[in-house]
Design a protein around this motif. Structure first.
Motif, PDB file in Angstrom:
ATOM      1  N   THR A 106      27.291  13.990  15.670  1.00  0.00           N
ATOM      2  CA  THR A 106      26.556  14.730  16.696  1.00  0.00           C
ATOM      3  C   THR A 106      25.653  15.776  16.057  1.00  0.00           C
ATOM      4  O   THR A 106      26.017  16.385  15.055  1.00  0.00           O
ATOM      5  N   VAL A 107      24.494  15.992  16.640  1.00  0.00           N
ATOM      6  CA  VAL A 107      23.570  17.022  16.176  1.00  0.00           C
ATOM      7  C   VAL A 107      23.755  18.263  17.047  1.00  0.00           C
ATOM      8  O   VAL A 107      23.694  18.174  18.277  1.00  0.00           O
ATOM      9  N   VAL A 108      23.994  19.405  16.429  1.00  0.00           N
ATOM     10  CA  VAL A 108      24.141  20.674  17.156  1.00  0.00           C
ATOM     11  C   VAL A 108      22.854  21.471  16.971  1.00  0.00           C
ATOM     12  O   VAL A 108      22.487  21.809  15.836  1.00  0.00           O
ATOM     13  N   ILE A 109      22.162  21.754  18.073  1.00  0.00           N
ATOM     14  CA  ILE A 109      20.897  22.479  18.020  1.00  0.00           C
ATOM     15  C   ILE A 109      21.103  23.883  18.580  1.00  0.00           C
ATOM     16  O   ILE A 109      21.431  24.043  19.764  1.00  0.00           O
ATOM     17  N   VAL A 110      20.914  24.894  17.746  1.00  0.00           N
ATOM     18  CA  VAL A 110      21.041  26.282  18.168  1.00  0.00           C
ATOM     19  C   VAL A 110      19.656  26.770  18.589  1.00  0.00           C
ATOM     20  O   VAL A 110      18.722  26.798  17.793  1.00  0.00           O
ATOM     21  N   LYS A 126      25.410  12.880  21.602  1.00  0.00           N
ATOM     22  CA  LYS A 126      24.641  12.771  20.357  1.00  0.00           C
ATOM     23  C   LYS A 126      23.904  14.071  20.064  1.00  0.00           C
ATOM     24  O   LYS A 126      23.735  14.449  18.904  1.00  0.00           O
ATOM     25  N   PHE A 127      23.475  14.758  21.115  1.00  0.00           N
ATOM     26  CA  PHE A 127      22.742  16.018  20.974  1.00  0.00           C
ATOM     27  C   PHE A 127      23.419  17.103  21.801  1.00  0.00           C
ATOM     28  O   PHE A 127      23.584  16.946  23.016  1.00  0.00           O
ATOM     29  N   ILE A 128      23.810  18.195  21.148  1.00  0.00           N
ATOM     30  CA  ILE A 128      24.402  19.334  21.847  1.00  0.00           C
ATOM     31  C   ILE A 128      23.506  20.557  21.606  1.00  0.00           C
ATOM     32  O   ILE A 128      23.344  21.008  20.472  1.00  0.00           O
ATOM     33  N   PHE A 129      22.907  21.067  22.672  1.00  0.00           N
ATOM     34  CA  PHE A 129      22.086  22.279  22.588  1.00  0.00           C
ATOM     35  C   PHE A 129      22.949  23.468  22.998  1.00  0.00           C
ATOM     36  O   PHE A 129      23.686  23.400  23.990  1.00  0.00           O
ATOM     37  N   THR A 130      22.823  24.557  22.255  1.00  0.00           N
ATOM     38  CA  THR A 130      23.599  25.741  22.600  1.00  0.00           C
ATOM     39  C   THR A 130      22.904  26.990  22.069  1.00  0.00           C
ATOM     40  O   THR A 130      21.891  26.910  21.387  1.00  0.00           O
ATOM     41  N   SER A 131      23.448  28.146  22.404  1.00  0.00           N
ATOM     42  CA  SER A 131      22.859  29.425  22.005  1.00  0.00           C
ATOM     43  C   SER A 131      23.690  30.068  20.894  1.00  0.00           C
ATOM     44  O   SER A 131      24.859  29.707  20.698  1.00  0.00           O
ATOM     45  N   PRO A 132      23.132  31.043  20.177  1.00  0.00           N
ATOM     46  CA  PRO A 132      23.918  31.754  19.163  1.00  0.00           C
ATOM     47  C   PRO A 132      25.157  32.426  19.765  1.00  0.00           C
ATOM     48  O   PRO A 132      26.204  32.500  19.125  1.00  0.00           O
ATOM     49  N   VAL A 171      21.771  21.896   7.161  1.00  0.00           N
ATOM     50  CA  VAL A 171      21.072  22.681   8.182  1.00  0.00           C
ATOM     51  C   VAL A 171      19.573  22.404   8.110  1.00  0.00           C
ATOM     52  O   VAL A 171      18.984  22.368   7.027  1.00  0.00           O
ATOM     53  N   LEU A 172      18.973  22.210   9.276  1.00  0.00           N
ATOM     54  CA  LEU A 172      17.531  22.065   9.405  1.00  0.00           C
ATOM     55  C   LEU A 172      17.003  23.278  10.164  1.00  0.00           C
ATOM     56  O   LEU A 172      17.363  23.493  11.326  1.00  0.00           O
ATOM     57  N   ALA A 173      16.175  24.092   9.524  1.00  0.00           N
ATOM     58  CA  ALA A 173      15.590  25.281  10.157  1.00  0.00           C
ATOM     59  C   ALA A 173      14.140  25.002  10.500  1.00  0.00           C
ATOM     60  O   ALA A 173      13.355  24.605   9.635  1.00  0.00           O
ATOM     61  N   LEU A 174      13.781  25.224  11.776  1.00  0.00           N
ATOM     62  CA  LEU A 174      12.433  24.923  12.259  1.00  0.00           C
ATOM     63  C   LEU A 174      11.774  26.174  12.825  1.00  0.00           C
ATOM     64  O   LEU A 174      12.402  26.924  13.573  1.00  0.00           O
ATOM     65  N   THR A 175      10.518  26.374  12.487  1.00  0.00           N
ATOM     66  CA  THR A 175       9.771  27.492  13.061  1.00  0.00           C
ATOM     67  C   THR A 175       8.277  27.231  12.930  1.00  0.00           C
ATOM     68  O   THR A 175       7.849  26.404  12.125  1.00  0.00           O
ATOM     69  N   ALA A 176       7.502  27.958  13.733  1.00  0.00           N
ATOM     70  CA  ALA A 176       6.042  27.809  13.680  1.00  0.00           C
ATOM     71  C   ALA A 176       5.415  28.808  12.728  1.00  0.00           C
ATOM     72  O   ALA A 176       4.333  28.563  12.192  1.00  0.00           O
ATOM     73  N   THR A 177       6.048  29.946  12.523  1.00  0.00           N
ATOM     74  CA  THR A 177       5.511  30.970  11.624  1.00  0.00           C
ATOM     75  C   THR A 177       6.646  31.638  10.873  1.00  0.00           C
ATOM     76  O   THR A 177       7.706  31.911  11.441  1.00  0.00           O
ATOM     77  N   VAL A 213      23.204  20.586  11.586  1.00  0.00           N
ATOM     78  CA  VAL A 213      22.946  21.693  12.506  1.00  0.00           C
ATOM     79  C   VAL A 213      21.460  22.021  12.452  1.00  0.00           C
ATOM     80  O   VAL A 213      20.855  22.033  11.378  1.00  0.00           O
ATOM     81  N   VAL A 214      20.882  22.291  13.615  1.00  0.00           N
ATOM     82  CA  VAL A 214      19.468  22.649  13.702  1.00  0.00           C
ATOM     83  C   VAL A 214      19.343  24.093  14.186  1.00  0.00           C
ATOM     84  O   VAL A 214      19.929  24.451  15.204  1.00  0.00           O
ATOM     85  N   ALA A 215      18.599  24.904  13.439  1.00  0.00           N
ATOM     86  CA  ALA A 215      18.255  26.259  13.889  1.00  0.00           C
ATOM     87  C   ALA A 215      16.827  26.187  14.402  1.00  0.00           C
ATOM     88  O   ALA A 215      15.873  26.242  13.621  1.00  0.00           O
ATOM     89  N   ASP A 216      16.676  26.011  15.712  1.00  0.00           N
ATOM     90  CA  ASP A 216      15.345  25.912  16.304  1.00  0.00           C
ATOM     91  C   ASP A 216      14.758  27.320  16.461  1.00  0.00           C
ATOM     92  O   ASP A 216      15.489  28.263  16.750  1.00  0.00           O
TER      93      ASP A 216
END
Length: 470
Positions: A58-62, A107-113, A167-173, A133-136
């Motif tokens: 499972t992918v956990v997206i924060v 497969k995808f779990i979205f959650t908050s910090p 961990v995959l960290a994603l950001t625009a800036t 884990v994804v840090a969106d």
């Protein structure tokens, strides 16, 4: 056709990857930590969605915002993915318990910090296989963690319970300093870093200094009522968002306000109406933005000095996702820089607040919930004096960031060039419509609203005629 491209076509309906996407996805599949910095509209969601179909678990997206989570969940469901859930305050206690008991089925779990601190949730997570884990919107670790949402910093301790999970960290800036803070907080081990150019050639930069607030409001209302949207007007005050909308509605503009004090259901509804084209303008505080998947935003207007260059880049980056010409306009008066300092400091605890928390066990009544939460976090880690020193440094840093952006708008250098230099990037090619300093044809960027109104009249006339005939 290779496997990645095949899944890209089958699951997402695309025949080719954008720059950097394939390389990043390959690194995720290989189990490496990854930091990806890509401008808004460059397909960051694909980077965590596609690898999931080639990996077990499972992918956990924060994610930082409820609206962002809900939007991403809906996107996946529209693609036919049923194994997706957002675990947040929208769920009742019974719904959460049901999800926890069946967590391995997602497969995808979205959650908050904040939810990562829930013991029941963590027990359920420990019983399933986590792919990664994804840090969106990972810049929030630096932007919000130290002074607004300390649970972002608690992600560091939470990740220690999953030491083998990448961990995959994603950001625009993100500046180099922010990237270092992301690495440290997320315990990244020699991560693969991909940094796409932050330049958005199809966004023209317009900055205008006016004499007073009355003139500024008149300019903004004139711009919106005479030119095409869709657009977002950013202001610092909740009251101002409502005041602008009141005036725009009188002038026949389909507009709505958006701020943090509104009910969550109302905010979600307005966001959906804007994305579906039922509204042309949103007048909002910076609470509006993340997760706005609307490709054809033509204008972003600021009536104030934002709190940092990063915040400004995040907000204007919501325009021109379709690659067509758009414009980011900022209008200010000399008094706006002091107002920006005042607003930026409002949420920071004063020395008296810090002393109160360190000397009293229960201060919920005296202080706001946000201030109490922030100070209780630092009370566990720092001494009273260290906390005072920390917030003194944070305040000084905020003032410097505001002053840096204000100075950027006031000098005679290319705005685009200066913005990129802040992120250690050089401008390679100046677009035809660059900025007001370069005088690269700004007046050609905007489309007159009168043309659109005439088209709307013609369409309405044809529709009424069809109703009469048929």
């Amino acid at each position: 056709m290779d496997k990645l491209t095949e899944i890209l076509k089958q699951k997402f309906g695309h025949t080719s990857f954008r720059d950097g996407q394939k390389e990043i996805i390959q690194q995720v599949i290989e189990g490496k930590d990854v930091i990806a910095i890509l401008p808004t509209g460059m397909g960051k969601s694909l980077l965590f969605q596609l690898p999931a179909y080639l990996m077990k678990g499972t992918v956990v997206i924060v994610s930082p915002l409820l609206s962002l989570m809900q939007d991403q969940v809906e996107q996946l469901k529209m693609m036919g993915e049923k194994r997706v859930v957002a675990i947040n305050s929208f769920l009742s206690f019974e719904q959460k318990e049901s999800v926890f008991q069946n967590l391995s089925g997602y497969k995808f779990i979205f959650t908050s910090p904040e939810m990562l601190q829930n013991n029941r949730f963590n027990r359920a997570l420990s019983s399933i296989q986590i792919a990664y884990v994804v840090a969106d919107e990972a810049h929030c670790i630096s932007q919000w963690g130290f002074d607004f949402r300390p649970d972002y910093l608690r992600i560091s301790k939470w990740l220690q319970t999953f030491p083998k999970t990448s961990v995959l960290a994603l950001t625009a800036t993100a500046t180099k300093k922010v990237v270092q803070e992301i690495k440290r907080t997320l315990h990244m081990k020699e991560p693969y870093e991909y940094v796409h150019s932050l330049d958005r050639p199809t966004i023209a930069y317009e900055v205008k200094q006016l004499d007073d607030q009355k003139e500024k409001v008149a300019w903004i209302l004139g711009r919106i009522t005479t030119t095409n949207g869709p657009g977002i007007l950013y202001t610092q005050s909740r009251k101002k968002t409502e005041s602008y909308v009141e005036e725009l509605l009188k002038k026949g503009i389909r507009a709505a306000f958006y701020h943090a004090k509104m009910e969550q259901d109302d905010r979600v509804l307005i966001q959906q109406q804007f994305q579906q084209g039922k509204l042309d303008w949103i007048c909002a505080t910076n609470a509006f933005g993340m997760g706005i998947h609307k490709d054809n935003i033509r204008q972003i207007i600021h009536d104030h000095i934002p709190t940092s260059i990063s915040s400004y880049m995040q907000e204007i980056g919501r325009a021109a996702r379709d690659g067509k010409q758009s414009i980011a306009s900022l209008v200010y008066t000399n008094s706006d820089v002091e107002q920006a300092f005042y607003v930026a400091m409002q949420d920071f605890p004063e020395e008296a607040d810090i002393k109160l928390v360190y000397q009293t066990d229960d201060v919920q009544i005296q202080l706001s919930e946000t201030t109490t939460r922030i100070l209780n976090y630092w009370k566990e880690i720092l001494s009273e004096q260290e906390t005072m020193d920390l917030f003194y440094e944070i305040k000084q840093k905020k003032r410097m960031e505001i002053q840096k952006l204000f100075t950027l708008f006031q000098n005679e250098w290319c705005i685009r060039e200066q913005l990129l230099n802040n992120f250690d990037e050089q401008l390679k090619e100046r677009p035809i419509n660059c900025c007001t300093v370069c005088s690269y044809g700004i007046h050609h960027v905007l489309t007159e609203r009168t043309e659109q109104k005439e088209e709307e009249k013609q369409l309405n006339w044809k529709n009424r005629l069809n109703e009469l005939l048929y």
